[in-house]
Each structure stands twice: as structure tokens, then as C-alpha cells.
Design a protein around this motif. Structure first.
Motif, PDB file in Angstrom:
ATOM      1  N   ARG A  27       0.848  -1.180   0.000  1.00 41.15           N
ATOM      2  CA  ARG A  27       0.000   0.000   0.000  1.00 41.15           C
ATOM      3  C   ARG A  27       0.889   1.238   0.000  1.00 41.15           C
ATOM      4  O   ARG A  27       2.010   1.199   0.501  1.00 41.15           O
ATOM      5  N   PRO A  28       0.404   2.338  -0.548  1.00 42.46           N
ATOM      6  CA  PRO A  28       1.230   3.550  -0.562  1.00 42.46           C
ATOM      7  C   PRO A  28       1.471   4.066   0.859  1.00 42.46           C
ATOM      8  O   PRO A  28       0.630   3.919   1.748  1.00 42.46           O
ATOM      9  N   PHE A  29       2.638   4.636   1.063  1.00 39.31           N
ATOM     10  CA  PHE A  29       3.004   5.188   2.360  1.00 39.31           C
ATOM     11  C   PHE A  29       2.189   6.446   2.627  1.00 39.31           C
ATOM     12  O   PHE A  29       2.093   7.330   1.781  1.00 39.31           O
ATOM     13  N   ARG A  30       1.574   6.513   3.813  1.00 39.69           N
ATOM     14  CA  ARG A  30       0.753   7.670   4.175  1.00 39.69           C
ATOM     15  C   ARG A  30       1.336   8.326   5.429  1.00 39.69           C
ATOM     16  O   ARG A  30       1.049   7.904   6.546  1.00 39.69           O
ATOM     17  N   PRO A  31       2.165   9.356   5.253  1.00 39.73           N
ATOM     18  CA  PRO A  31       2.819   9.971   6.409  1.00 39.73           C
ATOM     19  C   PRO A  31       1.833  10.644   7.365  1.00 39.73           C
ATOM     20  O   PRO A  31       2.067  10.662   8.571  1.00 39.73           O
ATOM     21  N   LEU A  32       0.731  11.190   6.857  1.00 43.82           N
ATOM     22  CA  LEU A  32      -0.230  11.842   7.753  1.00 43.82           C
ATOM     23  C   LEU A  32      -0.923  10.821   8.649  1.00 43.82           C
ATOM     24  O   LEU A  32      -1.193  11.093   9.822  1.00 43.82           O
ATOM     25  N   PHE A  33      -1.182   9.627   8.129  1.00 46.41           N
ATOM     26  CA  PHE A  33      -1.770   8.565   8.950  1.00 46.41           C
ATOM     27  C   PHE A  33      -0.795   8.150  10.040  1.00 46.41           C
ATOM     28  O   PHE A  33      -1.181   7.949  11.196  1.00 46.41           O
ATOM     29  N   LEU A  34       0.477   8.037   9.696  1.00 47.20           N
ATOM     30  CA  LEU A  34       1.502   7.690  10.676  1.00 47.20           C
ATOM     31  C   LEU A  34       1.589   8.760  11.757  1.00 47.20           C
ATOM     32  O   LEU A  34       1.670   8.447  12.948  1.00 47.20           O
ATOM     33  N   LEU A  35       1.561  10.020  11.370  1.00 45.36           N
ATOM     34  CA  LEU A  35       1.598  11.121  12.333  1.00 45.36           C
ATOM     35  C   LEU A  35       0.384  11.077  13.249  1.00 45.36           C
ATOM     36  O   LEU A  35       0.500  11.259  14.468  1.00 45.36           O
ATOM     37  N   ALA A  36      -0.789  10.818  12.686  1.00 45.44           N
ATOM     38  CA  ALA A  36      -2.003  10.732  13.498  1.00 45.44           C
ATOM     39  C   ALA A  36      -1.922   9.583  14.491  1.00 45.44           C
ATOM     40  O   ALA A  36      -2.302   9.734  15.660  1.00 45.44           O
ATOM     41  N   MET A  37      -1.404   8.448  14.061  1.00 50.14           N
ATOM     42  CA  MET A  37      -1.276   7.305  14.961  1.00 50.14           C
ATOM     43  C   MET A  37      -0.294   7.597  16.095  1.00 50.14           C
ATOM     44  O   MET A  37      -0.541   7.239  17.249  1.00 50.14           O
ATOM     45  N   VAL A  38       0.802   8.253  15.792  1.00 55.16           N
ATOM     46  CA  VAL A  38       1.774   8.616  16.828  1.00 55.16           C
ATOM     47  C   VAL A  38       1.139   9.573  17.824  1.00 55.16           C
ATOM     48  O   VAL A  38       1.301   9.426  19.044  1.00 55.16           O
ATOM     49  N   LEU A  39       0.390  10.548  17.338  1.00 51.86           N
ATOM     50  CA  LEU A  39      -0.275  11.494  18.234  1.00 51.86           C
ATOM     51  C   LEU A  39      -1.300  10.798  19.118  1.00 51.86           C
ATOM     52  O   LEU A  39      -1.391  11.093  20.318  1.00 51.86           O
ATOM     53  N   VAL A  40      -2.063   9.887  18.556  1.00 52.31           N
ATOM     54  CA  VAL A  40      -3.061   9.157  19.346  1.00 52.31           C
ATOM     55  C   VAL A  40      -2.378   8.354  20.447  1.00 52.31           C
ATOM     56  O   VAL A  40      -2.826   8.360  21.604  1.00 52.31           O
ATOM     57  N   VAL A  41      -1.284   7.702  20.129  1.00 52.20           N
ATOM     58  CA  VAL A  41      -0.577   6.899  21.133  1.00 52.20           C
ATOM     59  C   VAL A  41       0.011   7.793  22.219  1.00 52.20           C
ATOM     60  O   VAL A  41      -0.107   7.501  23.415  1.00 52.20           O
ATOM     61  N   VAL A  42       0.622   8.903  21.836  1.00 55.48           N
ATOM     62  CA  VAL A  42       1.235   9.799  22.817  1.00 55.48           C
ATOM     63  C   VAL A  42       0.174  10.413  23.723  1.00 55.48           C
ATOM     64  O   VAL A  42       0.336  10.449  24.952  1.00 55.48           O
ATOM     65  N   ILE A  43      -0.919  10.873  23.141  1.00 57.40           N
ATOM     66  CA  ILE A  43      -1.994  11.457  23.949  1.00 57.40           C
ATOM     67  C   ILE A  43      -2.622  10.392  24.847  1.00 57.40           C
ATOM     68  O   ILE A  43      -2.887  10.631  26.031  1.00 57.40           O
ATOM     69  N   GLY A  44      -2.833   9.191  24.319  1.00 55.52           N
ATOM     70  CA  GLY A  44      -3.401   8.110  25.115  1.00 55.52           C
ATOM     71  C   GLY A  44      -2.519   7.743  26.296  1.00 55.52           C
ATOM     72  O   GLY A  44      -2.998   7.561  27.421  1.00 55.52           O
ATOM     73  N   LEU A  45      -1.219   7.639  26.066  1.00 58.29           N
ATOM     74  CA  LEU A  45      -0.308   7.322  27.162  1.00 58.29           C
ATOM     75  C   LEU A  45      -0.232   8.460  28.174  1.00 58.29           C
ATOM     76  O   LEU A  45      -0.106   8.226  29.376  1.00 58.29           O
ATOM     77  N   GLY A  46      -0.324   9.690  27.693  1.00 61.74           N
ATOM     78  CA  GLY A  46      -0.340  10.833  28.613  1.00 61.74           C
ATOM     79  C   GLY A  46      -1.569  10.820  29.504  1.00 61.74           C
ATOM     80  O   GLY A  46      -1.483  11.053  30.711  1.00 61.74           O
ATOM     81  N   LEU A  47      -2.734  10.536  28.905  1.00 61.49           N
ATOM     82  CA  LEU A  47      -3.960  10.460  29.700  1.00 61.49           C
ATOM     83  C   LEU A  47      -3.907   9.297  30.683  1.00 61.49           C
ATOM     84  O   LEU A  47      -4.356   9.423  31.831  1.00 61.49           O
ATOM     85  N   LEU A  48      -3.359   8.175  30.255  1.00 60.26           N
ATOM     86  CA  LEU A  48      -3.221   7.029  31.154  1.00 60.26           C
ATOM     87  C   LEU A  48      -2.306   7.358  32.322  1.00 60.26           C
ATOM     88  O   LEU A  48      -2.598   7.005  33.469  1.00 60.26           O
TER      89      LEU A  48
END
Length: 57
Positions: A27-48
Motif C-alpha cells: 500500500r502507498p506510504f501515508r505519512p499523515l496517517f503515521l503522524l495521526a497514529m503517533v499522536l493518538v498513542v502519545v496522547i493516550g499514554l499521557g492520559l493514562l
């Protein structure tokens, strides 16, 4: 860059890599999807971590 292999070895390598079992559809590389996933993980871990700190203190 020229190959350091002799022509016979380079031919074998090319045949090996062009075989159907070594061709994968990607599949084509989607840098914005990767950035969104990193942000979700960082925010999720911060809230946890905030939740855990409230439970401990």
C-alpha cells in the motif's frame, strides 16, 4: 553505482529478485496517517499516566 558482483552472480541475483514469490504488493506510504497514529498513542499514554497518578496520590 556499479555492482561489485561478477556478471554471472549479478544475473542470478536479478533472477531471484524478479521471481513472482519475491514480488509483494504494498500500500502507498501515508505519512499523515503515521503522524495521526503517533499522536493518538502519545496522547493516550499521557492520559493514562495522569489517570494513574490521580489513583496513586
Amino acid at each position: 553505482m556499479p555492482s561489485r558482483l561478477n556478471p554471472d552472480d549479478q544475473k542470478r541475483v536479478d533472477e531471484y529478485l524478479s521471481a513472482p514469490q519475491h514480488q509483494t504488493e504494498r500500500r502507498p506510504f501515508r505519512p499523515l496517517f503515521l503522524l495521526a497514529m503517533v499522536l493518538v498513542v502519545v496522547i493516550g499514554l499521557g492520559l493514562l499516566s495522569r489517570l494513574l497518578s490521580r489513583l496513586v496520590l
